[in-house]
Write a protein that holds these residues in place. Structure first.
Motif, PDB file in Angstrom:
ATOM      1  N   ILE A 113      16.433 -15.512   1.973  1.00  0.00           N
ATOM      2  CA  ILE A 113      15.308 -15.447   1.041  1.00  0.00           C
ATOM      3  C   ILE A 113      15.632 -14.381  -0.012  1.00  0.00           C
ATOM      4  O   ILE A 113      15.837 -13.212   0.330  1.00  0.00           O
ATOM      5  CB  ILE A 113      14.000 -15.071   1.772  1.00  0.00           C
ATOM      6  N   ALA A 114      15.689 -14.779  -1.280  1.00  0.00           N
ATOM      7  CA  ALA A 114      15.985 -13.847  -2.370  1.00  0.00           C
ATOM      8  C   ALA A 114      14.769 -12.979  -2.659  1.00  0.00           C
ATOM      9  O   ALA A 114      13.635 -13.442  -2.607  1.00  0.00           O
ATOM     10  CB  ALA A 114      16.379 -14.619  -3.630  1.00  0.00           C
ATOM     11  N   GLY A 115      15.037 -11.707  -2.968  1.00  0.00           N
ATOM     12  CA  GLY A 115      13.936 -10.818  -3.307  1.00  0.00           C
ATOM     13  C   GLY A 115      14.404  -9.425  -3.640  1.00  0.00           C
ATOM     14  O   GLY A 115      15.570  -9.194  -3.933  1.00  0.00           O
ATOM     15  N   LEU A 116      13.452  -8.488  -3.605  1.00  0.00           N
ATOM     16  CA  LEU A 116      13.724  -7.082  -3.886  1.00  0.00           C
ATOM     17  C   LEU A 116      13.496  -6.265  -2.629  1.00  0.00           C
ATOM     18  O   LEU A 116      12.488  -6.444  -1.937  1.00  0.00           O
ATOM     19  CB  LEU A 116      12.786  -6.552  -4.974  1.00  0.00           C
ATOM     20  N   LEU A 117      14.434  -5.368  -2.357  1.00  0.00           N
ATOM     21  CA  LEU A 117      14.299  -4.417  -1.268  1.00  0.00           C
ATOM     22  C   LEU A 117      13.936  -3.080  -1.904  1.00  0.00           C
ATOM     23  O   LEU A 117      14.697  -2.543  -2.702  1.00  0.00           O
ATOM     24  CB  LEU A 117      15.607  -4.298  -0.476  1.00  0.00           C
ATOM     25  N   PHE A 118      12.739  -2.586  -1.578  1.00  0.00           N
ATOM     26  CA  PHE A 118      12.270  -1.311  -2.098  1.00  0.00           C
ATOM     27  C   PHE A 118      12.530  -0.238  -1.043  1.00  0.00           C
ATOM     28  O   PHE A 118      12.184  -0.428   0.127  1.00  0.00           O
ATOM     29  CB  PHE A 118      10.763  -1.361  -2.381  1.00  0.00           C
TER      30      PHE A 118
ATOM     31  N   SER B  68       0.861  -1.183   0.000  1.00  0.00           N
ATOM     32  CA  SER B  68       0.000   0.000   0.000  1.00  0.00           C
ATOM     33  C   SER B  68       0.901   1.238   0.000  1.00  0.00           C
ATOM     34  O   SER B  68       1.826   1.338   0.803  1.00  0.00           O
ATOM     35  CB  SER B  68      -0.936  -0.005   1.200  1.00  0.00           C
ATOM     36  N   VAL B  69       0.619   2.135  -0.918  1.00  0.00           N
ATOM     37  CA  VAL B  69       1.454   3.318  -1.116  1.00  0.00           C
ATOM     38  C   VAL B  69       0.620   4.553  -0.782  1.00  0.00           C
ATOM     39  O   VAL B  69      -0.516   4.677  -1.229  1.00  0.00           O
ATOM     40  CB  VAL B  69       1.969   3.376  -2.575  1.00  0.00           C
ATOM     41  N   THR B  70       1.190   5.450   0.020  1.00  0.00           N
ATOM     42  CA  THR B  70       0.485   6.665   0.397  1.00  0.00           C
ATOM     43  C   THR B  70       0.632   7.717  -0.695  1.00  0.00           C
ATOM     44  O   THR B  70       1.563   7.652  -1.504  1.00  0.00           O
ATOM     45  CB  THR B  70       1.028   7.234   1.726  1.00  0.00           C
ATOM     46  N   GLU B  71      -0.288   8.673  -0.690  1.00  0.00           N
ATOM     47  CA  GLU B  71      -0.220   9.744  -1.684  1.00  0.00           C
ATOM     48  C   GLU B  71       1.069  10.529  -1.495  1.00  0.00           C
ATOM     49  O   GLU B  71       1.452  10.861  -0.375  1.00  0.00           O
ATOM     50  CB  GLU B  71      -1.421  10.682  -1.526  1.00  0.00           C
ATOM     51  N   GLY B  72       1.767  10.771  -2.588  1.00  0.00           N
ATOM     52  CA  GLY B  72       3.027  11.506  -2.539  1.00  0.00           C
ATOM     53  C   GLY B  72       4.243  10.642  -2.250  1.00  0.00           C
ATOM     54  O   GLY B  72       5.372  11.127  -2.306  1.00  0.00           O
ATOM     55  N   GLU B  73       4.032   9.368  -1.949  1.00  0.00           N
ATOM     56  CA  GLU B  73       5.162   8.464  -1.683  1.00  0.00           C
ATOM     57  C   GLU B  73       5.896   8.173  -2.985  1.00  0.00           C
ATOM     58  O   GLU B  73       5.287   7.874  -3.999  1.00  0.00           O
ATOM     59  CB  GLU B  73       4.663   7.164  -1.066  1.00  0.00           C
ATOM     60  N   LYS B  74       7.212   8.270  -2.931  1.00  0.00           N
ATOM     61  CA  LYS B  74       8.038   8.052  -4.125  1.00  0.00           C
ATOM     62  C   LYS B  74       8.986   6.885  -3.889  1.00  0.00           C
ATOM     63  O   LYS B  74       9.602   6.786  -2.829  1.00  0.00           O
ATOM     64  CB  LYS B  74       8.880   9.298  -4.427  1.00  0.00           C
ATOM     65  N   LEU B  75       9.101   6.019  -4.887  1.00  0.00           N
ATOM     66  CA  LEU B  75      10.090   4.946  -4.830  1.00  0.00           C
ATOM     67  C   LEU B  75      11.444   5.544  -5.168  1.00  0.00           C
ATOM     68  O   LEU B  75      11.609   6.182  -6.205  1.00  0.00           O
ATOM     69  CB  LEU B  75       9.737   3.826  -5.811  1.00  0.00           C
ATOM     70  N   LEU B  76      12.414   5.379  -4.269  1.00  0.00           N
ATOM     71  CA  LEU B  76      13.746   5.957  -4.466  1.00  0.00           C
ATOM     72  C   LEU B  76      14.704   4.972  -5.117  1.00  0.00           C
ATOM     73  O   LEU B  76      15.499   5.336  -5.964  1.00  0.00           O
ATOM     74  CB  LEU B  76      14.321   6.425  -3.121  1.00  0.00           C
ATOM     75  N   LYS B  77      14.610   3.724  -4.694  1.00  0.00           N
ATOM     76  CA  LYS B  77      15.559   2.712  -5.172  1.00  0.00           C
ATOM     77  C   LYS B  77      14.983   1.330  -4.915  1.00  0.00           C
ATOM     78  O   LYS B  77      14.238   1.131  -3.964  1.00  0.00           O
ATOM     79  CB  LYS B  77      16.886   2.873  -4.407  1.00  0.00           C
ATOM     80  N   ALA B  78      15.338   0.405  -5.769  1.00  0.00           N
ATOM     81  CA  ALA B  78      15.015  -1.008  -5.551  1.00  0.00           C
ATOM     82  C   ALA B  78      16.294  -1.794  -5.762  1.00  0.00           C
ATOM     83  O   ALA B  78      17.022  -1.556  -6.722  1.00  0.00           O
ATOM     84  CB  ALA B  78      13.930  -1.470  -6.512  1.00  0.00           C
ATOM     85  N   CYS B  79      16.593  -2.698  -4.841  1.00  0.00           N
ATOM     86  CA  CYS B  79      17.827  -3.469  -4.886  1.00  0.00           C
ATOM     87  C   CYS B  79      17.518  -4.958  -4.748  1.00  0.00           C
ATOM     88  O   CYS B  79      16.744  -5.340  -3.882  1.00  0.00           O
ATOM     89  CB  CYS B  79      18.751  -3.093  -3.730  1.00  0.00           C
ATOM     90  N   GLN B  80      18.161  -5.762  -5.570  1.00  0.00           N
ATOM     91  CA  GLN B  80      18.064  -7.209  -5.375  1.00  0.00           C
ATOM     92  C   GLN B  80      18.967  -7.572  -4.203  1.00  0.00           C
ATOM     93  O   GLN B  80      20.085  -7.070  -4.092  1.00  0.00           O
ATOM     94  CB  GLN B  80      18.527  -7.945  -6.624  1.00  0.00           C
ATOM     95  N   CYS B  81      18.460  -8.427  -3.322  1.00  0.00           N
ATOM     96  CA  CYS B  81      19.252  -8.854  -2.174  1.00  0.00           C
ATOM     97  C   CYS B  81      18.595 -10.077  -1.541  1.00  0.00           C
ATOM     98  O   CYS B  81      17.660 -10.638  -2.095  1.00  0.00           O
ATOM     99  CB  CYS B  81      19.385  -7.722  -1.152  1.00  0.00           C
ATOM    100  N   TYR B  82      19.096 -10.455  -0.399  1.00  0.00           N
ATOM    101  CA  TYR B  82      18.552 -11.564   0.376  1.00  0.00           C
ATOM    102  C   TYR B  82      18.186 -11.056   1.763  1.00  0.00           C
ATOM    103  O   TYR B  82      18.900 -10.237   2.340  1.00  0.00           O
ATOM    104  CB  TYR B  82      19.586 -12.690   0.538  1.00  0.00           C
ATOM    105  N   LEU B  83      17.080 -11.563   2.285  1.00  0.00           N
ATOM    106  CA  LEU B  83      16.680 -11.309   3.659  1.00  0.00           C
ATOM    107  C   LEU B  83      17.071 -12.542   4.462  1.00  0.00           C
ATOM    108  O   LEU B  83      16.720 -13.668   4.087  1.00  0.00           O
ATOM    109  CB  LEU B  83      15.165 -11.083   3.750  1.00  0.00           C
TER     110      LEU B  83
END
Length: 133
Positions: A40-45, A18-33
């Motif tokens: 666990i492989a995935g994307l860190l937003f 869920s994204v709030t109004e005015g929220e901007k995605l700055l970066k997305a990185c592939q990584c593991y949690l």
């Protein structure tokens, strides 16, 4: 990321969380949690409001009725709930760097295996600092 690729990633981010109004995605990185079941492989937003992780593949969990269902592992953390960001490295393999997010309620999330660790850490650090200002 290329601008058109970043637009695609932003669409995915908005579909998953869920994204709030005015929220901007700055970066997305592939990584593991890091988890008790292993990495666990995935994307860190990293957005202007939150840090959110979503696994690449689904995992099996037990539904209330006892059946096993497949879901993506998702961890959204509002920036204002982050108490600290720590860096560490594997003593045996110094090239393996980790970043750990500590929340105000003392949950710890450890991320590793970044394609560009320094950039990911810098974006995360900047997002946390800018939210506190």
């Amino acid at each position: 990321m290329e601008s058109e690729n970043m637009e695609e990633v932003e669409k995915i981010f908005k579909q998953l969380f869920s994204v709030t109004e005015g929220e901007k995605l700055l970066k997305a990185c592939q990584c593991y949690l890091s988890s008790t079941a292993g990495p666990i492989a995935g994307l860190l937003f990293i957005s202007s409001q939150k840090v959110a992780f979503c696994s690449d593949t689904s995992i099996k969990i037990a539904a209330p009725n006892g059946e096993l269902v497949r879901v993506h592992y998702k961890v959204p953390t509002p920036l204002e709930k982050i108490k600290g960001l720590n860096e560490s490295e594997n003593m045996e393999k110094p090239s393996q760097k980790y970043m750990e997010i500590v929340t105000v309620d003392d949950f710890e999330f450890c991320f590793m295996g970044f394609l560009n660790y320094q950039k990911g850490f810098k974006y995360l650090q900047q997002a946390i600092i800018s939210k506190r200002l």
